[in-house]
Design a protein around this motif. Structure first.
Motif, mmCIF file in Angstrom:
data_model
loop_
_atom_site.group_PDB
_atom_site.id
_atom_site.type_symbol
_atom_site.label_atom_id
_atom_site.label_comp_id
_atom_site.label_asym_id
_atom_site.label_seq_id
_atom_site.Cartn_x
_atom_site.Cartn_y
_atom_site.Cartn_z
ATOM 1 N N GLY A 1 0.823 -1.192 0.000
ATOM 2 C CA GLY A 1 0.000 0.000 0.000
ATOM 3 C C GLY A 1 0.863 1.251 0.000
ATOM 4 N N VAL A 2 0.299 2.343 -0.516
ATOM 5 C CA VAL A 2 1.004 3.630 -0.554
ATOM 6 C C VAL A 2 0.292 4.602 0.377
ATOM 7 C CG1 VAL A 2 1.643 5.618 -1.976
ATOM 8 C CG2 VAL A 2 1.839 3.296 -2.911
ATOM 9 N N ILE A 3 0.996 5.042 1.399
ATOM 10 C CA ILE A 3 0.469 6.048 2.316
ATOM 11 C C ILE A 3 0.820 7.419 1.772
ATOM 12 C CG2 ILE A 3 0.701 7.033 4.626
ATOM 13 C CD1 ILE A 3 1.294 4.174 5.620
ATOM 14 N N GLY A 4 -0.203 8.257 1.583
ATOM 15 C CA GLY A 4 0.047 9.572 1.014
ATOM 16 C C GLY A 4 -1.197 10.425 1.038
ATOM 17 N N ILE A 5 -1.266 11.353 0.098
ATOM 18 C CA ILE A 5 -2.400 12.256 -0.019
ATOM 19 C C ILE A 5 -3.168 11.862 -1.282
ATOM 20 C CG2 ILE A 5 -3.168 14.642 -0.056
ATOM 21 C CD1 ILE A 5 -1.477 13.858 2.402
ATOM 22 N N ASP B 1 -4.966 7.153 3.228
ATOM 23 C CA ASP B 1 -4.971 8.442 3.917
ATOM 24 C C ASP B 1 -4.935 8.156 5.416
ATOM 25 O OD1 ASP B 1 -5.462 10.892 5.074
ATOM 26 O OD2 ASP B 1 -7.202 11.372 3.832
ATOM 27 N N MET B 2 -3.848 8.531 6.085
ATOM 28 C CA MET B 2 -3.699 8.195 7.496
ATOM 29 C C MET B 2 -4.763 8.846 8.375
ATOM 30 S SD MET B 2 -1.359 5.957 8.147
ATOM 31 C CE MET B 2 -1.192 6.178 9.928
ATOM 32 N N ALA B 3 -5.407 9.890 7.880
ATOM 33 C CA ALA B 3 -6.486 10.516 8.642
ATOM 34 C C ALA B 3 -7.679 9.579 8.788
ATOM 35 C CB ALA B 3 -6.924 11.823 7.977
ATOM 36 N N ILE C 1 4.539 1.849 1.681
ATOM 37 C CA ILE C 1 5.472 2.922 1.342
ATOM 38 C C ILE C 1 4.861 4.229 1.808
ATOM 39 C CG2 ILE C 1 6.736 4.123 -0.464
ATOM 40 C CD1 ILE C 1 6.633 1.718 -2.188
ATOM 41 N N VAL C 2 5.604 4.955 2.628
ATOM 42 C CA VAL C 2 5.114 6.238 3.127
ATOM 43 C C VAL C 2 5.615 7.336 2.195
ATOM 44 C CG1 VAL C 2 4.914 7.764 5.118
ATOM 45 C CG2 VAL C 2 5.318 5.310 5.465
ATOM 46 N N LYS C 3 4.759 7.751 1.259
ATOM 47 C CA LYS C 3 5.133 8.858 0.373
ATOM 48 C C LYS C 3 4.892 10.189 1.047
ATOM 49 C CE LYS C 3 6.817 10.990 -2.958
ATOM 50 N NZ LYS C 3 7.206 12.067 -2.043
ATOM 51 N N LYS C 4 3.831 10.286 1.815
ATOM 52 C CA LYS C 4 3.533 11.498 2.576
ATOM 53 C C LYS C 4 2.669 11.087 3.752
ATOM 54 C CE LYS C 4 4.157 16.047 2.394
ATOM 55 N NZ LYS C 4 5.494 16.659 2.340
ATOM 56 N N ILE C 5 3.090 11.419 4.959
ATOM 57 C CA ILE C 5 2.368 10.984 6.149
ATOM 58 C C ILE C 5 1.247 11.954 6.498
ATOM 59 C CG2 ILE C 5 3.867 12.140 7.814
ATOM 60 C CD1 ILE C 5 2.440 8.573 8.165
ATOM 61 N N SER C 6 1.390 13.229 6.082
ATOM 62 C CA SER C 6 0.346 14.232 6.299
ATOM 63 C C SER C 6 0.595 15.398 5.358
ATOM 64 C CB SER C 6 0.329 14.713 7.755
ATOM 65 O OG SER C 6 1.570 15.271 8.122
ATOM 66 N N GLU C 7 -0.446 16.160 5.093
ATOM 67 C CA GLU C 7 -0.330 17.298 4.173
ATOM 68 C C GLU C 7 0.660 18.326 4.714
ATOM 69 O OE1 GLU C 7 -0.623 19.018 0.846
ATOM 70 O OE2 GLU C 7 -2.432 17.827 1.069
ATOM 71 N N GLU C 8 0.566 18.599 6.018
ATOM 72 C CA GLU C 8 1.489 19.506 6.695
ATOM 73 C C GLU C 8 2.003 18.822 7.955
ATOM 74 O OE1 GLU C 8 -0.233 23.317 7.358
ATOM 75 O OE2 GLU C 8 -0.849 23.595 5.269
ATOM 76 N N TYR C 9 3.219 19.151 8.356
ATOM 77 C CA TYR C 9 3.798 18.529 9.544
ATOM 78 C C TYR C 9 3.257 19.175 10.813
ATOM 79 C CZ TYR C 9 7.476 16.447 6.601
ATOM 80 O OH TYR C 9 8.165 15.740 5.660
ATOM 81 N N SER C 10 3.091 18.353 11.848
ATOM 82 C CA SER C 10 2.719 18.812 13.178
ATOM 83 C C SER C 10 3.088 17.688 14.137
ATOM 84 C CB SER C 10 1.217 19.099 13.256
ATOM 85 O OG SER C 10 0.481 17.887 13.319
ATOM 86 N N PRO C 11 3.012 17.928 15.455
ATOM 87 C CA PRO C 11 3.257 16.824 16.385
ATOM 88 C C PRO C 11 2.351 15.620 16.132
ATOM 89 C CG PRO C 11 3.338 18.902 17.551
ATOM 90 C CD PRO C 11 2.865 19.218 16.167
ATOM 91 N N THR D 1 1.699 14.389 13.340
ATOM 92 C CA THR D 1 2.363 13.568 12.331
ATOM 93 C C THR D 1 3.147 12.441 13.002
ATOM 94 O OG1 THR D 1 2.554 15.500 10.875
ATOM 95 C CG2 THR D 1 3.973 13.621 10.392
ATOM 96 N N LEU D 2 3.768 12.743 14.127
ATOM 97 C CA LEU D 2 4.517 11.724 14.863
ATOM 98 C C LEU D 2 3.588 10.626 15.363
ATOM 99 C CD1 LEU D 2 6.917 14.019 16.938
ATOM 100 C CD2 LEU D 2 7.305 12.987 14.695
ATOM 101 N N ASP D 3 2.358 11.009 15.759
ATOM 102 C CA ASP D 3 1.392 10.011 16.222
ATOM 103 C C ASP D 3 1.068 9.024 15.106
ATOM 104 O OD1 ASP D 3 1.288 11.416 18.616
ATOM 105 O OD2 ASP D 3 -0.435 12.610 18.001
ATOM 106 N N ARG D 4 0.931 9.516 13.889
ATOM 107 C CA ARG D 4 0.635 8.642 12.751
ATOM 108 C C ARG D 4 1.774 7.653 12.507
ATOM 109 N NH1 ARG D 4 -2.218 12.533 8.157
ATOM 110 N NH2 ARG D 4 -4.088 13.061 9.385
ATOM 111 N N LEU D 5 2.996 8.126 12.676
ATOM 112 C CA LEU D 5 4.146 7.243 12.492
ATOM 113 C C LEU D 5 4.237 6.200 13.598
ATOM 114 C CD1 LEU D 5 6.634 10.002 11.342
ATOM 115 C CD2 LEU D 5 5.913 8.045 9.967
ATOM 116 N N GLU D 6 3.874 6.585 14.800
ATOM 117 C CA GLU D 6 3.858 5.614 15.898
ATOM 118 C C GLU D 6 2.874 4.485 15.598
ATOM 119 O OE1 GLU D 6 5.831 5.339 18.319
ATOM 120 O OE2 GLU D 6 6.774 7.292 18.530
ATOM 121 N N MET D 7 1.749 4.820 14.981
ATOM 122 C CA MET D 7 0.779 3.796 14.611
ATOM 123 C C MET D 7 1.375 2.778 13.648
ATOM 124 S SD MET D 7 -2.534 6.319 14.217
ATOM 125 C CE MET D 7 -3.695 5.086 13.621
ATOM 126 N N LEU D 8 2.235 3.255 12.755
ATOM 127 C CA LEU D 8 2.848 2.353 11.770
ATOM 128 C C LEU D 8 3.812 1.375 12.420
ATOM 129 C CD1 LEU D 8 3.534 4.689 8.718
ATOM 130 C CD2 LEU D 8 1.580 3.173 9.127
#
Length: 296
Positions: free
Chosen positions: A7-11, A35-37, A62-72, A74-81
């Motif tokens: 799967g491709v994680i992105g926007i 979409d990680m959202a 493959i994580v092409k983009k974890i979120s549209e804009e970075y924020s703390p 974003t780290l939560d989404r990566l922890e889920m992975l």
């Protein structure tokens, strides 16, 4: 033999995400843009659900983009992975590797510890120290710890006077209590994106300013162009990306009168710059790499 399901994680709908999903589909017959959202983590069953699919049952992500804009967040989404990784799913690049790059300070400390040449930098929560830094630098770029494409960045000039500078510092600090401050460098109107796949150098493109903007980002009107670096510059970029262990990245480098400097190592790398500026079909190369790793 059944083809791997990656799967491709992105926007969804974004060119780079869809191009990578196209490349995976062409090679394996499987397509899933995530979409990680819309992803839910169920720790009771160690599963990650997206539109009825447990991502932990895929062969790779493959994580092409974890979120549209970075924020703390974003780290939560990566922890889920990390849950998927623990279930045996191969994640490109590894979640913990990406985590070290989403936070600008984490990236900077790693580069500094590796002895990489960077712009003079100060990080502080103290507004007096920030003012002293602007005075020392003369011209300083204030950067949020979580941002991409120069979003939220601003330039403060010591020549504006103490009252104006202190007011601007207070305004920035209100939104970003930890102030990341770099001396504004003479970029001569361009900077470079040096592309690496699993640590192997692929090529370089330039971002060339077309306006009076202080940065060269495409959002500020910059254009991609070819660039041929010398061996010394390639060695610098190679050394910069090495500590992060990424499957795909670009290293942002600038040529200044004081010598080459590294601004950052990208968590995900830029496909469009690689294609338009250097003729590199990054999506296909990345898809081949991921499939090869999963199959092995």
């Amino acid at each position: 033999m059944t083809e791997p399901r990656i799967g491709v994680i992105g926007i969804p709908g974004k060119w780079s995400t869809e191009t990578l999903a196209d490349a995976i589909e062409e090679r394996s017959g499987f397509r899933l843009v995530i979409d990680m959202a819309q992803v839910s983590l169920d720790l009771t069953t160690s599963s990650l659900w997206f539109q009825g699919v447990d991502l932990c049952e895929l062969d790779g992500l493959i994580v092409k983009k974890i979120s549209e804009e970075y924020s703390p967040h974003t780290l939560d989404r990566l922890e889920m992975l990390r849950v998927a990784e623990n279930r045996g799913v191969k994640v490109f690049s590894g979640a913990e590797n990406i985590i070290r790059l989403v936070d600008r300070l984490s990236c900077t400390v790693t580069l500094s510890n590796a002895g990489i040449s960077m712009p003079p930098t100060c990080v502080t929560e103290d507004q007096d120290a920030a003012f002293e830094t602007v005075t020392r630098f003369g011209s300083a770029v204030f950067k949020p710890l979580f941002s991409t494409k120069a979003r939220g960045m601003c330039v403060l000039e010591a020549s504006a006077g103490e009252d104006v500078v202190r007011k601007d510092i207070a305004a920035f600090s209100e939104e970003h209590p930890v102030m990341y401050i770099q001396q504004k460098m003479d970029l001569s109107g361009q900077d470079l994106g040096m592309v690496f796949l699993a640590g192997r150098y692929l090529g370089t493109y330039a971002r060339v300013s077309q306006s009076k903007a202080w940065n060269t980002t495409i959002e500020s009107g910059g254009k991609y162009a070819p660039f041929s670096p010398d061996d010394e510059l390639i060695a610098l970029a190679h050394k910069a990306q090495a500590p992060f262990g990424l499957d795909f990245t670009t290293v942002d480098v600038a040529l200044t009168p004081e010598g080459p400097i590294v601004f950052e190592v990208s968590a995900f790398g830029g496909f469009k710059g690689a294609l338009e500026g250097a003729g590199i079909e990054a999506a296909g190369l990345y898809a081949d790499h991921a499939l090869r790793k999963v199959r092995s």
